[in-house]
Design a protein around this motif. Structure first.
Motif, PDB file in Angstrom:
ATOM      1  N   HIS A   4      -1.854   1.223 -11.223  1.00 13.65           N
ATOM      2  CA  HIS A   4      -2.915   0.609 -10.541  1.00 13.65           C
ATOM      3  C   HIS A   4      -3.350   1.677  -9.373  1.00 13.65           C
ATOM      4  N   ALA A   5      -2.536   2.142  -8.617  1.00 13.20           N
ATOM      5  CA  ALA A   5      -2.804   2.974  -7.635  1.00 13.20           C
ATOM      6  C   ALA A   5      -3.826   4.269  -8.110  1.00 13.20           C
ATOM      7  N   LYS A  42     -11.136   9.378  -4.485  1.00 17.05           N
ATOM      8  CA  LYS A  42     -12.107   8.556  -3.501  1.00 17.05           C
ATOM      9  C   LYS A  42     -11.447   8.510  -2.080  1.00 17.05           C
ATOM     10  N   GLY A  49     -10.290   6.487 -10.052  1.00 17.50           N
ATOM     11  CA  GLY A  49     -11.327   6.263 -10.948  1.00 17.50           C
ATOM     12  C   GLY A  49     -10.946   6.127 -12.513  1.00 17.50           C
ATOM     13  N   ARG A  88      -5.538   4.409 -10.756  1.00 14.44           N
ATOM     14  CA  ARG A  88      -6.893   3.826 -11.311  1.00 14.44           C
ATOM     15  C   ARG A  88      -7.779   3.555 -10.127  1.00 14.44           C
ATOM     16  N   ARG A  89      -7.254   3.039  -9.021  1.00  9.15           N
ATOM     17  CA  ARG A  89      -8.142   2.658  -7.838  1.00  9.15           C
ATOM     18  C   ARG A  89      -8.355   3.831  -7.008  1.00  9.15           C
ATOM     19  N   SER A  90      -7.488   4.937  -6.972  1.00  8.95           N
ATOM     20  CA  SER A  90      -7.859   6.211  -6.251  1.00  8.95           C
ATOM     21  C   SER A  90      -8.791   7.006  -6.629  1.00  8.95           C
ATOM     22  N   GLU A 133       0.745  -1.058   0.100  1.00  8.49           N
ATOM     23  CA  GLU A 133      -0.108  -0.065   0.098  1.00  8.49           C
ATOM     24  C   GLU A 133       0.934   1.056  -0.147  1.00  8.49           C
ATOM     25  N   GLU A 160      -3.384  -4.475  -0.438  1.00  4.78           N
ATOM     26  CA  GLU A 160      -2.243  -4.848  -1.772  1.00  4.78           C
ATOM     27  C   GLU A 160      -0.985  -4.847  -1.602  1.00  4.78           C
ATOM     28  N   SER A 192      -7.704   5.779 -15.519  1.00  6.59           N
ATOM     29  CA  SER A 192      -6.215   5.319 -15.880  1.00  6.59           C
ATOM     30  C   SER A 192      -5.354   6.850 -15.716  1.00  6.59           C
TER      31      SER A 192
END
Length: 277
Positions: A238-239, A262, A245, A241-243, A38, A57, A247
């Protein structure tokens, strides 16, 4: 009841990532490896290791010839329940550690026990006993989480350190030294004061700095990952995109829009690194 599992494996040189619903201890026996949990981490040399809490993660890879001892620990395994239930506190947050000489000798004993060839039932029982002893020894060395004191941490000083070392490998223990506290005591105070663990806080700063570089520069993602402390371009993408929303490419294409990650306050600011490494 699920049992603990102890295994030896080498890690491939290609970076991989995943999360799982059980806790994990990873100890490098020879060679070295790279771990990022993380947003925190770096090189794990021989006789050092890391604590990977469940559902965190993490990215990992091996460097050349390497061998790892891995303990997979379900939350309801005997090594973390019953008389050993206090040991689950080890997994409150990711941590990195080095083994002292007594623990190195114990690891040699663990390895010899794993080669004994017990039957299935005996092997499960023995691995839980071996795991509980190792976890208890680690907990004794890393310390418990005491009640947070009233004195507040100097977050401005901590922020300055993080900004200066955004691209570097550092650990929670480095932040704890600034406050002249043990890592465990620092982590408890930090969470009480900010509502975040130190690694969540650092990861938020790295993400914010990466977002600024994506929006305000044309630097390749590989360079941005290096400057903001991510293991590689894949970890950064990846981070992001996940945070956020999106790319990194789409984030850059929509740079005229204001995008708030988020669960991340939009008022936070951080100075960008001035040079690539």
């Amino acid at each position: 009841m699920p049992s603990s599992t102890i295994r030896h494996i080498p890690l491939e040189s290609a970076t991989q990532h995943h999360a799982h619903d059980f806790h994990q201890i990873v100890i490098t026996l020879c060679g070295s490896s790279e771990f990022e949990i993380e947003g925190l981490g770096g090189r794990v040399n021989a006789f050092s290791g890391c604590i990977v809490p469940a559902n965190h993660e993490h990215y990992y890879s091996g460097n050349g010839h390497n061998r790892q001892l891995i303990l997979d620990l379900p939350e309801d395994a005997p090594a973390l329940t019953g008389e050993h239930r206090e040991l689950v506190a080890l997994f409150d947050a990711p941590r990195f550690f080095a083994l002292d000489n007594p623990l190195r000798h114990y690891l040699a004993f663990v390895e010899s026990e794993l080669t004994q060839g017990f039957d299935t039932a005996a092997t499960s029982f023995q691995q839980d006993r071996l795991a509980a002893t190792l976890l208890g020894s680690l907990k004794a060395r890393l310390g418990t989480l005491p009640t947070a004191a009233q004195r507040r941490l100097d977050l401005d000083q901590i922020d300055r350190f993080i900004r200066r070392h955004l691209a570097d490998e550092f650990r929670v223990g480095d932040l704890a030294k600034i406050a002249c506290l043990s890592e465990a005591h620092f982590s408890e105070r930090f969470r009480a004061q900010t509502g975040l663990s130190p690694w969540q806080y650092v990861r938020r700063q790295r993400l914010h700095a990466a977002r600024q570089l994506i929006l305000q520069s044309r630097l390749p993602l590989t360079d941005i990952a290096i400057q903001t402390g991510f293991a590689n371009q894949s970890a950064l993408s990846h981070a992001i995109r996940r945070s956020y929303g999106l790319s990194p490419r789409k984030l850059r294409q929509g740079s005229t829009a204001t995008i708030t990650p988020k669960n991340t306050p939009s008022s936070y600011s951080v100075n960008l690194p001035t040079s690539a490494h």
